[in-house]
Design a protein around this motif. Structure first.
Motif, PDB file in Angstrom:
ATOM      1  N   THR A  32       0.830  -1.199   0.000  1.00 19.40           N
ATOM      2  CA  THR A  32       0.000   0.000   0.000  1.00 19.40           C
ATOM      3  C   THR A  32       0.867   1.252   0.000  1.00 19.40           C
ATOM      4  O   THR A  32       0.577   2.222  -0.700  1.00 19.40           O
ATOM      5  CB  THR A  32      -0.931   0.023   1.228  1.00 19.40           C
ATOM      6  N   ILE A  37      -3.695   2.487  -3.061  1.00 22.62           N
ATOM      7  CA  ILE A  37      -4.850   1.636  -2.816  1.00 22.62           C
ATOM      8  C   ILE A  37      -4.854   0.436  -3.763  1.00 22.62           C
ATOM      9  O   ILE A  37      -5.164  -0.689  -3.361  1.00 22.62           O
ATOM     10  CB  ILE A  37      -6.154   2.442  -2.962  1.00 22.62           C
ATOM     11  N   LEU A 162      -8.986  -4.361   3.072  1.00 16.94           N
ATOM     12  CA  LEU A 162      -9.494  -3.058   2.645  1.00 16.94           C
ATOM     13  C   LEU A 162      -9.296  -2.012   3.735  1.00 16.94           C
ATOM     14  O   LEU A 162      -8.846  -0.887   3.467  1.00 16.94           O
ATOM     15  CB  LEU A 162     -10.975  -3.168   2.282  1.00 16.94           C
ATOM     16  N   THR A 165      -5.600  -1.268   4.065  1.00 15.92           N
ATOM     17  CA  THR A 165      -5.148  -0.522   2.889  1.00 15.92           C
ATOM     18  C   THR A 165      -5.540   0.950   2.983  1.00 15.92           C
ATOM     19  O   THR A 165      -4.709   1.846   2.754  1.00 15.92           O
ATOM     20  CB  THR A 165      -5.752  -1.128   1.607  1.00 15.92           C
ATOM     21  N   LEU A 166      -6.790   1.213   3.312  1.00 15.26           N
ATOM     22  CA  LEU A 166      -7.253   2.599   3.405  1.00 15.26           C
ATOM     23  C   LEU A 166      -6.528   3.353   4.516  1.00 15.26           C
ATOM     24  O   LEU A 166      -6.129   4.516   4.340  1.00 15.26           O
ATOM     25  CB  LEU A 166      -8.767   2.628   3.641  1.00 15.26           C
ATOM     26  N   HIS A 169      -2.843   3.859   3.443  1.00 20.82           N
ATOM     27  CA  HIS A 169      -2.739   4.843   2.370  1.00 20.82           C
ATOM     28  C   HIS A 169      -2.877   6.260   2.916  1.00 20.82           C
ATOM     29  O   HIS A 169      -2.124   7.167   2.526  1.00 20.82           O
ATOM     30  CB  HIS A 169      -3.825   4.592   1.322  1.00 20.82           C
TER      31      HIS A 169
END
Length: 204
Positions: A32, A37, A162, A165-166, A169
């Protein structure tokens, strides 16, 4: 529920297992940080595909095969450790002007996390021991039961990936303005990957 006993406990237990620091988590975070993303999601799918393969191999009895042929098990351990050490070494030896240790292409991130997952033969043994804890022998429906568990594992892994990752990021965007911090985190990730490789070997 489809031959699964205490489904809620299974979900909670697997979420806890996902959150435990390991090479997959560090690869996800690094992907990441390098690829944004798209890189993180590609890495997540690599983990999902690897876990699904290992899970079904465990169901098929590969764990018993590995137990019967220790040399094959040990060879996979050494191969997995070498791969982790190679990735970690690239991060440690890279210089500020070098190309990223991990190519910024989603398919590369997915391939790397897939290999990291597949080259951990202990995961097969883990699934062989973990899954039966939540299967009701009296209501077991064969492939339907294990298929239901496999889908659950995939959905939980995607949701977890997810979220990580978010979060990563968002944090990475703030840290990119501080090169020294970015370099330190990459070095730390490199040390951790090498450490996991060493642990994989000495814990035989």
């Amino acid at each position: 529920m489809l031959g699964v006993t205490d489904y809620g406990a299974f979900v909670i237990a697997f979420i806890v297992l996902l959150a435990i620091p390991g090479p997959g988590n560090f690869a996800l975070i690094t992907s990441t940080g390098k690829g944004g993303i798209k890189g993180g999601l590609a890495s997540t799918f690599g983990i999902i595909f690897g876990d699904q393969a290992l899970m079904w191999l465990a169901v098929a009895g590969v764990a018993a095969l590995l137990a019967a042929y220790p040399a094959a098990f040990n060879a996979m351990q050494w191969l997995g450790a070498a791969y982790l050490a190679w990735l970690g070494g690239k991060m440690l030896l890279s210089k500020p002007g070098d190309a990223p240790a991990l190519e910024i292409k989603p398919k590369h991130f997915m391939r790397q996390t897939l290999l990291i997952t597949l080259l951990n033969p202990k995961a097969i043994i883990f699934y062989m021991a973990f899954l039966p804890l939540f299967v009701d022998p009296a209501r077991h429906q064969g492939l339907v039961t294990f298929g239901f568990l496999a889908v659950t594992v995939a959905v939980l892994t995607f949701a977890y990936g997810l979220i990580v990752t978010l979060f990563t990021h968002t944090l990475a965007e703030r840290l990119r303005s501080i090169p020294a911090v970015t370099r330190s985190l990459e070095k730390l990730a490199g040390f951790c990957l090498i450490g996991f490789g060493i642990k994989l070997v000495i814990s035989r």
